[in-house]
Design a protein around this motif. Structure first.
Motif, PDB file in Angstrom:
ATOM      1  N   GLY A 152      22.069 -25.935 -21.319  1.00 45.09           N
ATOM      2  CA  GLY A 152      21.999 -24.735 -20.488  1.00 45.09           C
ATOM      3  C   GLY A 152      21.512 -25.054 -19.076  1.00 45.09           C
ATOM      4  O   GLY A 152      22.069 -24.558 -18.086  1.00 45.09           O
ATOM      5  N   TRP A 212      21.910 -27.739 -17.554  1.00 44.75           N
ATOM      6  CA  TRP A 212      22.992 -28.474 -16.912  1.00 44.75           C
ATOM      7  C   TRP A 212      24.032 -27.496 -16.347  1.00 44.75           C
ATOM      8  O   TRP A 212      24.509 -27.647 -15.216  1.00 44.75           O
ATOM      9  N   VAL A 213      24.354 -26.472 -17.158  1.00 44.87           N
ATOM     10  CA  VAL A 213      25.315 -25.460 -16.692  1.00 44.87           C
ATOM     11  C   VAL A 213      24.796 -24.813 -15.412  1.00 44.87           C
ATOM     12  O   VAL A 213      25.534 -24.654 -14.429  1.00 44.87           O
ATOM     13  N   VAL A 214      23.512 -24.448 -15.401  1.00 41.41           N
ATOM     14  CA  VAL A 214      22.956 -23.785 -14.229  1.00 41.41           C
ATOM     15  C   VAL A 214      23.034 -24.701 -13.005  1.00 41.41           C
ATOM     16  O   VAL A 214      23.381 -24.262 -11.898  1.00 41.41           O
ATOM     17  N   GLU A 265      25.264 -26.939 -12.464  1.00 39.88           N
ATOM     18  CA  GLU A 265      26.675 -26.917 -12.040  1.00 39.88           C
ATOM     19  C   GLU A 265      26.964 -25.659 -11.222  1.00 39.88           C
ATOM     20  O   GLU A 265      27.691 -25.698 -10.235  1.00 39.88           O
ATOM     21  N   VAL A 266      26.391 -24.532 -11.676  1.00 37.09           N
ATOM     22  CA  VAL A 266      26.609 -23.276 -10.956  1.00 37.09           C
ATOM     23  C   VAL A 266      26.065 -23.389  -9.528  1.00 37.09           C
ATOM     24  O   VAL A 266      26.727 -22.995  -8.567  1.00 37.09           O
ATOM     25  N   LEU A 315      28.504 -25.637  -7.551  1.00 40.41           N
ATOM     26  CA  LEU A 315      29.749 -24.958  -7.181  1.00 40.41           C
ATOM     27  C   LEU A 315      29.484 -23.875  -6.145  1.00 40.41           C
ATOM     28  O   LEU A 315      30.304 -23.638  -5.258  1.00 40.41           O
ATOM     29  N   SER A 316      28.328 -23.213  -6.234  1.00 39.88           N
ATOM     30  CA  SER A 316      28.017 -22.150  -5.275  1.00 39.88           C
ATOM     31  C   SER A 316      27.789 -22.728  -3.885  1.00 39.88           C
ATOM     32  O   SER A 316      28.282 -22.185  -2.894  1.00 39.88           O
ATOM     33  N   GLN A 341      30.675 -23.392  -1.804  1.00 36.27           N
ATOM     34  CA  GLN A 341      31.352 -22.229  -1.227  1.00 36.27           C
ATOM     35  C   GLN A 341      30.717 -21.773   0.085  1.00 36.27           C
ATOM     36  O   GLN A 341      31.260 -20.921   0.766  1.00 36.27           O
ATOM     37  N   VAL A 372      24.250 -35.385 -11.375  1.00 40.03           N
ATOM     38  CA  VAL A 372      23.530 -35.520 -12.652  1.00 40.03           C
ATOM     39  C   VAL A 372      23.184 -36.976 -12.947  1.00 40.03           C
ATOM     40  O   VAL A 372      22.135 -37.271 -13.532  1.00 40.03           O
TER      41      VAL A 372
END
Lengths: 289, 356, 237
Positions: free
Chosen positions: B128, B130-132, B134-135, B138-139, B142, B254
């Protein structure tokens, strides 16, 4: 219509994500192991397929006849040789060992196959599609992937609930000490579960390699998709995992419509929303462990 | 009975810790003086060692003590790095002053992050986080004001503002690096010696038991998570102050900011302050030795960590400490027999004196 | 090996540890073929530990446990079970994910031949047929115990070990459970029961061992033992 098309493509993509996730879900269910190298094993399967297709010239789908048993064998050996040693009450050893394996697999693939992006050529199958109405076309290959996901999960459900091995999986998952009293060799049963999981990974990796470009570095992202599908669907439910994969696929397809760079971000955000609103997933297993 | 009890006291210092402190102070003095006699390449390497040491201490605090195995600390490193650029470029803050501000920014982001990832337990928490991360990556890709996916450089004017002249700039960054490494060790050490330290050790040793003993695990863990984010954010600012350029790929990497750090801690010894120090030395030695072998360096490092976890989960430091009974950072409370206040048997005192 | 009765199980100087804590101090015990042996003793005397050591849930040395003339002390639990020892564990420990019928069928995982098949178990405990589709842990305590016994029988064991069958059950249920032991014995199965309930144990046993603090404090045939001897051996002086 454009949106309907996006949703249909998203659902079909979700089939691939469900295939990524099934193995992860299965091994967590049986032995409470979260395999961080899962995504890299998917990529490993893709490269094995590539090596075989390049070496022999067979169609990628034919190569599955070899790749599936090879990956299953790798799974059995990996579990017996390494991962069984990490199981216990402490969560650190399995996490850190599979994390290490993830890095090792990535870099070995990098040494052997270089960082170039690759693709498995599947001939006419790549572009063949069924036209529905004027604006919507369903690709044969994405459809095959989706139906395979449904088929794989149906077969795994049968294995889990209708076979001696499946009963052993569920018993070991409940209480491995008492399972040993039934004459079950847990080390062997765990290794069979990993073999089964990696057989599905072989399928998933090959499909992925036909569908998209791949390189040694993309494993972690596949792990995250798989993980998200499992959590969205709810732990311990394979049909839930399929639903989770579909939701993730649809979210990504819609995200891509909004913004060219928004596909992956939209998938992650959908996952985080589900996590905040329904921490146990959308289709949790009702029975308490 | 009461007289006997008086003969025991709770102690934490050890002979090793007292000699160790002397050696450490001397070593630190040598390091501080290095800019006046050492080479610039040495300074750069030592800054890198310093920030890896700080990251390793902070990750060890999370995983080794609070049981929070995060694979997403790159989130806070990248946030800290980007915060440096935002403060220095857009707010005109002096880059050195921006470092603590970057830590605070990372800590602020850690609050909503914790709200999400703390819904997941154990291994799922790891993925979890790790997902954050990544978010966040990606943000930031932008945000065009920060260079989007290709990243942004620190303008020359800002760089020149750090200190007058190149030598002083590099020396300032070097000293800042030393300060952050020492600060991270001190932070973990003091935290473990505080009341919270007992709670943390209790969590590490048995989550269920400490919960039933009234240790408020959840609050303690959230605090540790935020403190670690603060420290990691500061390190992030330092890292990109030395690199002068940040991109989402580099900031939220990472491998660089989590895999390497995990390997350092696991190889050195998880759950001790000495472990990450040993690990960081091993890490840099391996890196030097394998510099010409490309990705083999990560393969060897990964294999070493896997082997360590399977064969000696206590790490290199654990093996050394076991063998020689050494502790340089005495965070454990030990019951010590104090013959001076033991009024009963005189011979015991004599015997005790003869023992080394 | 002696001629009659042939020894099925023998332990020699059996010790057991939980970490640093020693729970058994040199247990010498033998069980002849077709015998029913009871092990009695107070809470913490080491009775359950003894059974767990025999089935391999706790480690022991190769020669410390002999089964049908073969040393088995070093084997893991699943191999010991496949050789013909079954344990009805304390607390039943049915699998919650499995139905009653699946619990029973899993007992036959090792595929040993013998008289016990699911029909025979259903005959012995008809309620298990009625509730075959129920998850094992939804049964009442007594029914769970029947299922646990049935599950152990499905492996067609040479030696059946029962740990505290009566624990937490009403007297009428306990009598019902103990009434099936003779049926099991009549199929040629050797039985060891561990009990805190002395009267129940003495009523079914050919021979009795009494454990106290990890040692055998008394052994003999029930009719040879006086109440005083048993009380002393059980509670200590």
């Amino acid at each position: 219509m454009e949106w309907l098309d996006a949703i249909i493509q998203g659902v079909l993509l979700g089939g691939l994500y469900a295939l990524f996730a099934t193995g992860l879900s299965l091994i967590f269910g049986v032995m409470r192991l979260v395999n961080i190298a899962h995504g890299d094993l998917i990529v490993l399967a893709a490269f094995l397929g590539l090596a075989m297709v390049n070496g022999t010239g067979v169609h990628p789908l034919i190569s599955l006849i070899v790749i599936v048993p090879v990956m299953a064998g790798i799974g059995y050996a990996l579990q017996r040789g390494i991962l069984n040693l990490t199981l216990g009450r402490d969560i650190l050893p399995p996490l850190l060992v599979t994390f290490g394996l993830s890095i090792i697999i990535q870099n070995v693939l990098l040494e052997v196959f270089s960082a170039d992006t690759q693709r498995l050529k599947a001939g006419a199958l790549e572009t063949a599609s069924i036209a529905i109405g004027e604006q919507i076309a369903i690709g044969w290959f994405p459809l095959i992937v989706f139906l395979s996901a449904v088929g794989v999960i149906a077969i795994l459900q049968l294995v889990l609930f209708r076979t001696r091995l499946g009963t052993a999986f569920r018993a070991t998952s409940d209480d491995h000490e008492t399972a040993a009293l039934m004459g079950i060799d847990n080390r062997h049963v765990f290794a069979l579960a990993m073999a089964l999981a990696l057989a599905v990974v072989a399928l998933a990796g090959t499909f992925m390699a036909i569908r998209t470009n791949f390189s040694p570095a993309i494993g972690p992202a596949r792990l995250l998709y798989a993980f998200e599908a499992v959590i969205i669907g709810g732990l311990g439910s394979l049909w839930g995992t399929l639903a989770g994969g579909v939701i993730l696929g649809v979210a990504q397809a819609i995200g891509a419509k909004f913004h060219p760079g928004g596909q992956i971000l939209a998938g992650h955000v959908a996952f985080l929303i589900v996590l905040v609103l329904r921490p146990n997933g959308l289709f949790p297993r009702t029975r308490d462990r | 009975m009461s007289e006997d009890a008086a003969a025991y006291r709770v102690a934490r210092g050890t002979a090793a810790s007292r000699y160790g402190a002397l050696v450490a102070v001397a070593g630190l003095a040598v390091l501080i003086s290095l800019p006046f006699w050492g080479g610039r390449a040495d300074m750069r390497t030592i800054v890198e060692i310093a920030y890896y040491l700080a990251l390793a201490q902070l990750w060890n605090l999370l995983a080794g003590y609070a049981g929070l195995v995060s694979v997403g600390q790159q989130a806070f490193l990248g946030l800290g790095g980007y915060a440096l650029f935002v403060f220095a470029i857009h707010a005109g803050v002096h880059p050195l002053a921006a470092i603590p501000l970057a830590g605070i920014a990372a800590a602020l982001f850690a609050v909503p992050t914790a709200f999400i990832v703390f819904r997941l337990r154990g291994a799922y928490f790891a993925i979890g986080t790790w997902v954050v991360a990544e978010v966040y990556m990606l943000s930031f890709a932008q945000i065009s004001a920060l260079g989007g996916g290709s990243g942004i450089s620190l303008p020359a004017a800002v760089v020149k503002g750090i200190a007058a002249g190149r030598m002083w700039r590099e020396t300032t960054i070097y000293w800042t690096g030393l300060a952050i490494a020492v600060g991270a060790i001190a932070l973990v050490y003091l935290l473990l010696r505080s009341r919270h330290g007992l709670a943390l050790t209790a969590i590490r040793d048995s989550e269920e038991a400490s919960g039933s003993l009234g240790v408020d695990n959840f609050r303690t863990k959230i605090w540790v998570y935020i403190v670690a984010a603060f420290g990691t954010g500061m390190v992030g600012a330092l890292v990109f102050l030395t690199k002068l350029r940040i991109s989402p790929e580099a900031g939220f990497n990472v491998i660089d900011w989590t895999a390497n750090v995990i390997f350092i801690v696991v190889i050195g010894g998880i759950g001790t302050i000495e472990g990450p120090i040993v690990g960081v030395i091993v890490f840099f030695v391996l890196r030097e030795l394998l510099a010409d072998f490309g990705s083999w360096y990560l393969i060897v490092l990964g294999a070493a960590a896997v082997l360590m976890m399977l064969r000696a989960p206590q790490g290199i430091w654990g093996l050394i400490a076991e063998r020689f009974d050494l502790r340089f950072f005495p965070v454990q409370r030990r019951l010590v027999f104090d013959p001076a206040s033991f009024s009963f048997v005189a011979e015991t005192q004599e015997e005790d004196k003869r023992k080394p | 090996m002696s001629a009659a009765p042939e020894t099925v199980l023998e332990t020699a100087d059996l010790t057991a540890f939980y970490g640093d804590f020693q729970a058994l101090f040199g247990i010498d015990l033998h069980v002849g073929r077709g015998e029913t042996v009871a092990i009695i003793g107070a809470n913490g005397a080491g009775k359950s530990t003894f059974l767990r050591s025999v089935v391999g849930q706790l480690p022991s040395e190769r020669e410390q446990v002999t089964f049908e003339g073969e040393p088995i002390g070093h084997l893991p639990a699943h191999e010991i079970v496949r050789r013909g020892i079954a344990l009805v564990p304390e607390g039943r420990l049915l699998f919650p994910s499995l139905s009653v019928e699946e619990n029973l069928r899993l007992g036959a995982y090792g595929k040993r031949a013998g008289p016990w098949r699911i029909e025979r178990v259903h005959e012995l405990f008809p309620v298990l047929r009625e509730r075959r589709a129920t998850p094992g842990t939804r049964l009442s305590g007594g029914e769970q115990q029947m299922c646990a016994i049935g599950r152990a029988l499905m492996s067609n064991p040479t030696l059946l070990l029962c740990d505290e069958l009566s624990l937490g059950l009403a007297p009428v249920i306990i009598r019902q459970l103990y009434a099936v032991l003779p049926v099991i014995v009549s199929e040629g199965t050797t039985v060891v029961v561990v009990e805190q309930d002395i009267n129940q144990a003495l009523s079914v046993a050919d021979r009795v061992y009494c454990f106290q603090e990890g040692r055998v404090s008394l052994q003999g045939r029930p009719d040879e033992l006086s109440r005083e001897d048993v009380a002393t051996a059980y509670f200590g002086v």
